[in-house]
Design a protein around this motif. Structure first.
Motif, short mmCIF file in Angstrom:
data_model
loop_
_atom_site.label_atom_id
_atom_site.label_comp_id
_atom_site.label_asym_id
_atom_site.label_seq_id
_atom_site.Cartn_x
_atom_site.Cartn_y
_atom_site.Cartn_z
N TYR A 5 0.84 -1.20 0.00
CA TYR A 5 0.00 0.00 0.00
C TYR A 5 0.87 1.25 0.00
O TYR A 5 2.08 1.18 0.27
CB TYR A 5 -0.90 0.01 1.25
N PRO A 7 0.26 5.20 1.73
CA PRO A 7 -0.72 5.85 2.61
C PRO A 7 -1.73 6.72 1.86
O PRO A 7 -1.35 7.62 1.11
CB PRO A 7 0.16 6.69 3.55
N LEU A 12 -5.93 2.04 -0.02
CA LEU A 12 -6.65 2.15 1.27
C LEU A 12 -7.98 1.39 1.20
O LEU A 12 -8.40 0.80 2.19
CB LEU A 12 -6.88 3.63 1.63
N HIS A 15 -7.19 -2.09 1.92
CA HIS A 15 -6.79 -2.19 3.33
C HIS A 15 -8.04 -2.22 4.22
O HIS A 15 -8.18 -3.07 5.12
CB HIS A 15 -5.90 -0.99 3.66
N ARG A 29 4.44 -1.04 3.20
CA ARG A 29 4.35 0.24 2.49
C ARG A 29 5.28 0.23 1.28
O ARG A 29 6.43 -0.22 1.36
CB ARG A 29 4.71 1.39 3.45
N GLU A 197 -2.13 3.36 8.46
CA GLU A 197 -1.45 4.07 7.36
C GLU A 197 -0.94 5.44 7.80
O GLU A 197 -0.40 6.20 6.99
CB GLU A 197 -2.39 4.21 6.14
#
Ligand SMILES: N[C@@H](CCC(=O)N[C@@H](CS)C(=O)NCC(=O)O)C(=O)O
Length: 204
Positions: A5, A7, A12, A15, A29, A197
């Motif tokens: 991912y 942020p 997201l 997530h 990340r 995140e």
């Protein structure tokens, strides 16, 4: 399962969808500029497109494309949570996810590549046209994008409309959308994913 991912990016939505299942998963990340991950891995070797989201399965296989990931995760970790494959209800969910991906998500994209003047105004008009369709759909008083039941379409719409704040796009013309966004933002899975995140701080 491990989700790569960045942020606040479109990852997201995946997530949040993973968090909604209540099942364990890992996240890593990815730096979208350098194409490396926080552990120093070569992200371009993990997924040649170098884009998030990417979901690494326990088998080592990697699944990309948020719309596919959200459905795969929900179907496999919480069977029965989504309408059955082959039903019109499922096609309606796919219709909506695809609309968000191609008509809303991708309409935000150019703003992040530096749009100015008339080009920005034209893109804002296009974005408003798309969001007006969403607003009209929500005007029947439904609780969630698909109706009575929360679905990955909510996570996805929430994620992409979060970007309005980053591009100075005013969402105040969309009261139903804003009310929906507030309902989604209050869900524990959404709060957990955003905290993980670094997008939300713990209350003091
Ligand atoms: N079609 C892909 C698009 C993914 C996408 O656009 N990801 C963006 C972040 S929201 C990204 O990683 N951009 C970096 C890049 O393209 O290099 C999907 O829907 O999952």
């Amino acid at each position: 399962m491990k989700l790569y991912y960045s942020p606040g990016a479109c990852s997201l939505a995946c997530h949040i969808t993973l968090a909604e299942t209540g099942k364990p998963f890992a996240i890593e990340r990815a730096d979208l500029r350098s194409k490396t991950t926080e552990t120093g891995a070569d992200f371009a070797a993990i997924t040649p497109r170098g884009a998030v989201p990417a979901l690494e399965l326990d088998s080592g296989e990697v699944l990309t494309e948020g719309v596919a990931i959200m459905q795969f995760v929900t179907d496999n970790l919480t069977p029965g949570a989504l309408p059955a494959q082959g039903t019109l209800e499922r096609a309606r969910l796919q219709e909506t996810l695809n609309f968000i991906a191609t008509e809303v998500h991708k309409t935000y994209g150019p703003f992040f590549r530096g749009l100015e003047g008339a080009a920005r105004e034209a893109q804002i008009a296009l974005l408003n046209q798309r969001l007006a369709l969403v607003e009209a759909r929500l005007a029947d008083g439904r609780d969630w994008v698909m109706g009575a039941a929360y679905s990955p379409a909510d996570a996805y719409l929430f994620t992409v409309t979060n970007w309005s704040a980053y591009i100075q796009h005013d969402l105040s013309a969309y009261p139903h959308l804003n009310a929906l966004r507030a309902r989604i933002a209050a869900r524990p899975a959404v709060i957990a994913a955003m905290k993980a995140e670094g997008l939300l701080k713990d209350a003091a």
